[in-house]
Write a protein that holds these residues in place. Structure first.
Motif, PDB file in Angstrom:
ATOM      1  N   ASN A  28      37.053 -28.617  11.872  1.00 22.41           N
ATOM      2  CA  ASN A  28      35.988 -27.228  12.150  1.00 22.41           C
ATOM      3  C   ASN A  28      36.793 -26.582  11.251  1.00 22.41           C
ATOM      4  O   ASN A  28      36.260 -25.438  11.084  1.00 22.41           O
ATOM      5  N   ASN A  29      36.972 -27.538   9.888  1.00 20.20           N
ATOM      6  CA  ASN A  29      37.047 -25.968   9.216  1.00 20.20           C
ATOM      7  C   ASN A  29      38.277 -25.470   8.914  1.00 20.20           C
ATOM      8  O   ASN A  29      37.657 -23.776   8.934  1.00 20.20           O
ATOM      9  N   ALA A  30      38.899 -25.473  10.212  1.00 17.11           N
ATOM     10  CA  ALA A  30      39.713 -23.949  10.293  1.00 17.11           C
ATOM     11  C   ALA A  30      41.068 -24.278   9.537  1.00 17.11           C
ATOM     12  O   ALA A  30      41.899 -24.776   8.970  1.00 17.11           O
ATOM     13  N   GLU A  31      41.904 -23.071   9.346  1.00 14.70           N
ATOM     14  CA  GLU A  31      43.037 -22.532   8.767  1.00 14.70           C
ATOM     15  C   GLU A  31      44.207 -22.511   9.696  1.00 14.70           C
ATOM     16  O   GLU A  31      44.057 -22.539  11.393  1.00 14.70           O
ATOM     17  N   PHE A 147      44.086 -38.377  17.582  1.00 11.01           N
ATOM     18  CA  PHE A 147      44.100 -37.677  18.788  1.00 11.01           C
ATOM     19  C   PHE A 147      42.346 -37.242  18.893  1.00 11.01           C
ATOM     20  O   PHE A 147      41.688 -36.967  18.284  1.00 11.01           O
ATOM     21  N   SER A 148      42.460 -37.673  19.989  1.00 14.23           N
ATOM     22  CA  SER A 148      41.077 -37.212  20.904  1.00 14.23           C
ATOM     23  C   SER A 148      40.568 -36.655  22.160  1.00 14.23           C
ATOM     24  O   SER A 148      41.704 -36.328  22.713  1.00 14.23           O
ATOM     25  N   ALA A 149      39.768 -35.729  22.006  1.00 18.85           N
ATOM     26  CA  ALA A 149      39.672 -35.342  23.260  1.00 18.85           C
ATOM     27  C   ALA A 149      38.545 -35.192  23.820  1.00 18.85           C
ATOM     28  O   ALA A 149      37.297 -34.571  24.486  1.00 18.85           O
ATOM     29  N   SER A 150      37.556 -37.079  24.152  1.00 20.55           N
ATOM     30  CA  SER A 150      36.281 -37.559  24.745  1.00 20.55           C
ATOM     31  C   SER A 150      36.499 -36.878  26.116  1.00 20.55           C
ATOM     32  O   SER A 150      35.825 -36.093  26.905  1.00 20.55           O
ATOM     33  N   ASN A 151      37.605 -36.954  26.424  1.00 23.20           N
ATOM     34  CA  ASN A 151      37.831 -36.992  28.879  1.00 23.20           C
ATOM     35  C   ASN A 151      38.834 -35.779  29.085  1.00 23.20           C
ATOM     36  O   ASN A 151      40.252 -36.262  28.156  1.00 23.20           O
ATOM     37  N   ILE A 152      38.200 -35.016  28.743  1.00 22.69           N
ATOM     38  CA  ILE A 152      39.101 -33.706  29.343  1.00 22.69           C
ATOM     39  C   ILE A 152      39.430 -34.134  31.334  1.00 22.69           C
ATOM     40  O   ILE A 152      38.513 -33.697  31.901  1.00 22.69           O
ATOM     41  N   PHE A 166      37.284 -21.435  31.866  1.00 23.20           N
ATOM     42  CA  PHE A 166      36.819 -22.176  31.961  1.00 23.20           C
ATOM     43  C   PHE A 166      35.741 -21.788  31.017  1.00 23.20           C
ATOM     44  O   PHE A 166      36.195 -22.453  30.414  1.00 23.20           O
ATOM     45  N   GLU A 167      35.353 -21.149  30.990  1.00 21.66           N
ATOM     46  CA  GLU A 167      34.622 -20.520  29.877  1.00 21.66           C
ATOM     47  C   GLU A 167      34.978 -21.174  28.582  1.00 21.66           C
ATOM     48  O   GLU A 167      34.738 -21.363  27.068  1.00 21.66           O
ATOM     49  N   LYS A 168      36.589 -20.787  28.276  1.00 22.57           N
ATOM     50  CA  LYS A 168      37.174 -21.092  26.648  1.00 22.57           C
ATOM     51  C   LYS A 168      37.580 -22.363  27.108  1.00 22.57           C
ATOM     52  O   LYS A 168      36.852 -22.938  25.635  1.00 22.57           O
ATOM     53  N   LEU A 169      37.451 -22.659  28.566  1.00 24.61           N
ATOM     54  CA  LEU A 169      37.505 -24.591  27.895  1.00 24.61           C
ATOM     55  C   LEU A 169      36.668 -24.880  27.164  1.00 24.61           C
ATOM     56  O   LEU A 169      36.460 -25.958  26.835  1.00 24.61           O
ATOM     57  N   LEU A 170      35.227 -24.930  28.011  1.00 26.33           N
ATOM     58  CA  LEU A 170      34.008 -25.214  27.355  1.00 26.33           C
ATOM     59  C   LEU A 170      33.971 -25.051  25.785  1.00 26.33           C
ATOM     60  O   LEU A 170      32.931 -26.111  24.854  1.00 26.33           O
ATOM     61  N   LYS A 171      34.707 -23.892  25.277  1.00 24.97           N
ATOM     62  CA  LYS A 171      34.047 -23.764  23.889  1.00 24.97           C
ATOM     63  C   LYS A 171      34.975 -25.213  23.291  1.00 24.97           C
ATOM     64  O   LYS A 171      34.442 -25.526  21.888  1.00 24.97           O
ATOM     65  N   SER A 173      35.404 -27.746  24.322  1.00 25.97           N
ATOM     66  CA  SER A 173      35.079 -29.289  24.847  1.00 25.97           C
ATOM     67  C   SER A 173      33.933 -29.738  24.547  1.00 25.97           C
ATOM     68  O   SER A 173      33.651 -30.499  23.694  1.00 25.97           O
ATOM     69  N   LYS A 174      32.776 -28.195  23.488  1.00 24.36           N
ATOM     70  CA  LYS A 174      32.039 -28.756  22.646  1.00 24.36           C
ATOM     71  C   LYS A 174      32.354 -29.466  20.357  1.00 24.36           C
ATOM     72  O   LYS A 174      31.540 -29.465  20.805  1.00 24.36           O
TER      73      LYS A 174
END
Length: 274
Positions: A28-31, A147-152, A166-171, A173-174
């Motif tokens: 995600n090009n994150a710091e 690390f994978s988050a293909s199935n949560i 849940f809205e935070k989880l959707l972000k 998961s995307k």
């Protein structure tokens, strides 16, 4: 996702968390903010307040900064911007403050878990942060080279108060193009007829326009065991939960399913505070 906070006590478990944070940051090009909390002994803190023991304090700070420098040069952190912070405070206060001050999107923490009398009387710093943090927390329990988050798995009662977390989880998961497995755990103490549980989940899902998901009703002796057993049965990558952040006597008597999972689940646990 722009900033990921990784608290470290220089342990193997903290490094496991940092390796996962590095994988997420590159995706995600994150710091990464690498934080070490320097919690001095009470007698030294008292001495510092009185104006003494400054050399000893500076020595601890210097050593901590040197260790952070060494960690930041690990190959798996190549091409990632890493901000190093050493802070003198209790872990829960310092982690929360830094998270808010720097607008952190995700905290990634390692945990060795606890059980028995240690869990009852002491608890872990990770558990305390999970209970209090407004920022989503990903708890890592072992070294994960890929690390994978293909199935949560998202285990919930699908009540009104879980919609915002849940809205935070959707972000999240995307970011990983995840498939969500929405499960309601049915136990003898929280029994609900199947048709009622299915109706609750269907109504919940209808408000979010989900496409890549499945729903389940899973029976077990208690909720924590149900979540772990169900997650194992579908080979989930991550377990996601909401936490109420109970404190004081309410926490002592009621406990927290999320904190129990932090202690007992082997899979990564992602928590969102209600």
């Amino acid at each position: 996702m722009k900033r990921i906070l990784v608290p470290t006590d220089f342990s193997e478990h903290a490094e496991d968390a940092l390796k996962v944070a590095a994988q997420i940051a590159k995706k995600n090009n994150a710091e990464i903010i690498l934080l070490h909390m320097l919690e001095l002994p009470h007698q030294m803190s008292d001495a510092i307040t009185g104006g003494a023991s400054i050399p000893e304090t500076m020595l601890f700070m210097k050593k901590a900064n040197e260790t952070l420098d060494e960690i930041s040069n690990r190959p798996y952190l190549d091409d990632i911007e890493v901000l190093e912070i050493v802070k003198m405070d209790k872990p829960i206060h310092g982690i929360t403050q830094i998270s808010q001050e720097y607008g952190v999107d995700l905290i990634v923490m390692g945990s060795h878990g606890s059980s028995g009398i240690d869990e009852l009387l002491i608890g872990s710093n990770t558990e305390k942060v999970v209970r209090n943090s407004e920022t989503p927390i990903l708890v890592i329990k072992k070294d994960i080279s890929n690390f994978s988050a293909s199935n949560i798995v998202f285990a919930s009662d699908f009540s009104e108060e879980t919609k915002q977390p849940f809205e935070k989880l959707l972000k999240f998961s995307k970011l990983f193009d995840s498939k969500l497995h929405l499960v309601n755990i049915c136990t003898p103490n929280s029994f609900k007829p199947t048709h009622e549980a299915e109706h609750t989940i269907k109504k919940f899902v209808s408000e979010f326009g989900l496409t890549n998901y499945e729903t389940y009703i899973y029976n077990d002796t208690n909720i924590e065991k149900g979540i772990i057993n169900f997650s194992n049965s579908i080979n989930a990558d991550v377990i996601a939960m909401c936490t109420h952040g109970r404190t004081g006597f309410a926490h002592f008597f009621n406990g927290s399913i999320s904190e129990g999972l932090v202690n007992h689940a082997v899979k990564p646990v992602l928590t969102f505070k209600i």
